[in-house]
Design a protein around this motif. Sequence first.
Motif, PDB file in Angstrom:
ATOM      1  N   VAL A 102       0.842  -1.200   0.000  1.00 38.88           N
ATOM      2  CA  VAL A 102       0.000   0.000   0.000  1.00 38.88           C
ATOM      3  C   VAL A 102       0.877   1.251   0.000  1.00 38.88           C
ATOM      4  CG1 VAL A 102      -1.824   1.290   1.196  1.00 38.88           C
ATOM      5  CG2 VAL A 102      -1.969  -1.200   1.028  1.00 38.88           C
ATOM      6  N   ILE A 103       2.006   1.218   0.684  1.00 39.07           N
ATOM      7  CA  ILE A 103       2.924   2.362   0.645  1.00 39.07           C
ATOM      8  C   ILE A 103       3.434   2.576  -0.778  1.00 39.07           C
ATOM      9  CG2 ILE A 103       5.239   3.152   1.336  1.00 39.07           C
ATOM     10  CD1 ILE A 103       4.555   2.105   4.163  1.00 39.07           C
ATOM     11  N   ARG A 104       3.757   1.486  -1.480  1.00 37.54           N
ATOM     12  CA  ARG A 104       4.168   1.625  -2.888  1.00 37.54           C
ATOM     13  C   ARG A 104       3.062   2.285  -3.705  1.00 37.54           C
ATOM     14  NH1 ARG A 104       6.405  -3.509  -2.184  1.00 37.54           N
ATOM     15  NH2 ARG A 104       4.594  -4.494  -3.143  1.00 37.54           N
ATOM     16  N   MET A 105       1.810   1.904  -3.447  1.00 38.45           N
ATOM     17  CA  MET A 105       0.682   2.499  -4.174  1.00 38.45           C
ATOM     18  C   MET A 105       0.560   3.992  -3.862  1.00 38.45           C
ATOM     19  SD  MET A 105      -1.992  -0.458  -3.287  1.00 38.45           S
ATOM     20  CE  MET A 105      -2.943  -1.185  -4.578  1.00 38.45           C
ATOM     21  N   ILE A 106       0.682   4.332  -2.581  1.00 38.13           N
ATOM     22  CA  ILE A 106       0.595   5.737  -2.171  1.00 38.13           C
ATOM     23  C   ILE A 106       1.702   6.543  -2.824  1.00 38.13           C
ATOM     24  CG2 ILE A 106       0.848   7.327  -0.223  1.00 38.13           C
ATOM     25  CD1 ILE A 106      -0.320   5.078   1.564  1.00 38.13           C
ATOM     26  N   THR A 107       2.899   5.985  -2.768  1.00 33.35           N
ATOM     27  CA  THR A 107       4.076   6.665  -3.321  1.00 33.35           C
ATOM     28  C   THR A 107       3.933   6.871  -4.819  1.00 33.35           C
ATOM     29  OG1 THR A 107       5.460   5.709  -1.603  1.00 33.35           O
ATOM     30  CG2 THR A 107       6.584   6.566  -3.529  1.00 33.35           C
ATOM     31  N   SER A 108       3.502   5.838  -5.521  1.00 27.83           N
ATOM     32  CA  SER A 108       3.373   5.990  -6.972  1.00 27.83           C
ATOM     33  C   SER A 108       2.226   6.914  -7.330  1.00 27.83           C
ATOM     34  CB  SER A 108       3.217   4.631  -7.650  1.00 27.83           C
ATOM     35  OG  SER A 108       1.980   4.045  -7.326  1.00 27.83           O
ATOM     36  N   ALA A 109       1.177   6.940  -6.516  1.00 27.95           N
ATOM     37  CA  ALA A 109       0.045   7.835  -6.793  1.00 27.95           C
ATOM     38  C   ALA A 109       0.395   9.294  -6.529  1.00 27.95           C
ATOM     39  CB  ALA A 109      -1.171   7.433  -5.953  1.00 27.95           C
ATOM     40  N   SER A 110       1.215   9.522  -5.502  1.00 27.16           N
ATOM     41  CA  SER A 110       1.546  10.909  -5.162  1.00 27.16           C
ATOM     42  C   SER A 110       2.836  11.376  -5.843  1.00 27.16           C
ATOM     43  CB  SER A 110       1.697  11.058  -3.652  1.00 27.16           C
ATOM     44  OG  SER A 110       2.859  10.385  -3.198  1.00 27.16           O
ATOM     45  N   GLY A 111       3.630  10.413  -6.326  1.00 25.60           N
ATOM     46  CA  GLY A 111       4.877  10.779  -6.987  1.00 25.60           C
ATOM     47  C   GLY A 111       5.999  11.072  -6.037  1.00 25.60           C
ATOM     48  N   LYS A 112       5.724  10.937  -4.714  1.00 32.10           N
ATOM     49  CA  LYS A 112       6.763  11.162  -3.711  1.00 32.10           C
ATOM     50  C   LYS A 112       6.388  10.413  -2.443  1.00 32.10           C
ATOM     51  CE  LYS A 112       4.531  15.291  -2.052  1.00 32.10           C
ATOM     52  NZ  LYS A 112       4.587  16.632  -1.697  1.00 32.10           N
TER      53      LYS A 112
END
Length: 160
Positions: free
Chosen positions: A147-157
């Motif tokens: 889920v952190i990978r998803m958050i990171t890729s969605a926000s770009g950071k």
Amino acid sequence: MIPRRGAEVAQITEKNLRDVLEVRRALDALAVELACERITEDELAELKKACENFELETKRGNANQVAQADVELHDIILKASGNERLMQISKLSQQMYRYRLEYVKDEANYKRLIAEHRVIYEAIRDRDRQTGAEAIKNHIDNQEKAVIRMITSASGKTKR
């Protein structure tokens, strides 16, 4: 609630995710340990069937149904713990469901989830508290990372 705007869905943040999953990790590990001691043969059969149903739902590919099958599987473990307070506490957070749904939206996670559920089931079946607790913690850790990978890729950071 926001005045004159209604309810607004809170964004998933790494901090909120980590906070919720820290609690879930501890509660689920306790539930597995207790289930290893207290599970009945009927509950063990239910758990096996829930593992099979989860696998079936992953093949169908509907994320909502996969998440529901996951909830049912974990609920059987909670019930098998025999600890009513643990069951009540574990039901308190709808945020856990929200993070679970985010996790199962990615079909790339299904194979690992099926394998993790199998290890958890086998540990409970064999009444192996240590393996069960380690397996459920690993299961939650993998959810957190995904889920952190998803958050990171969605926000770009990455937000820390």
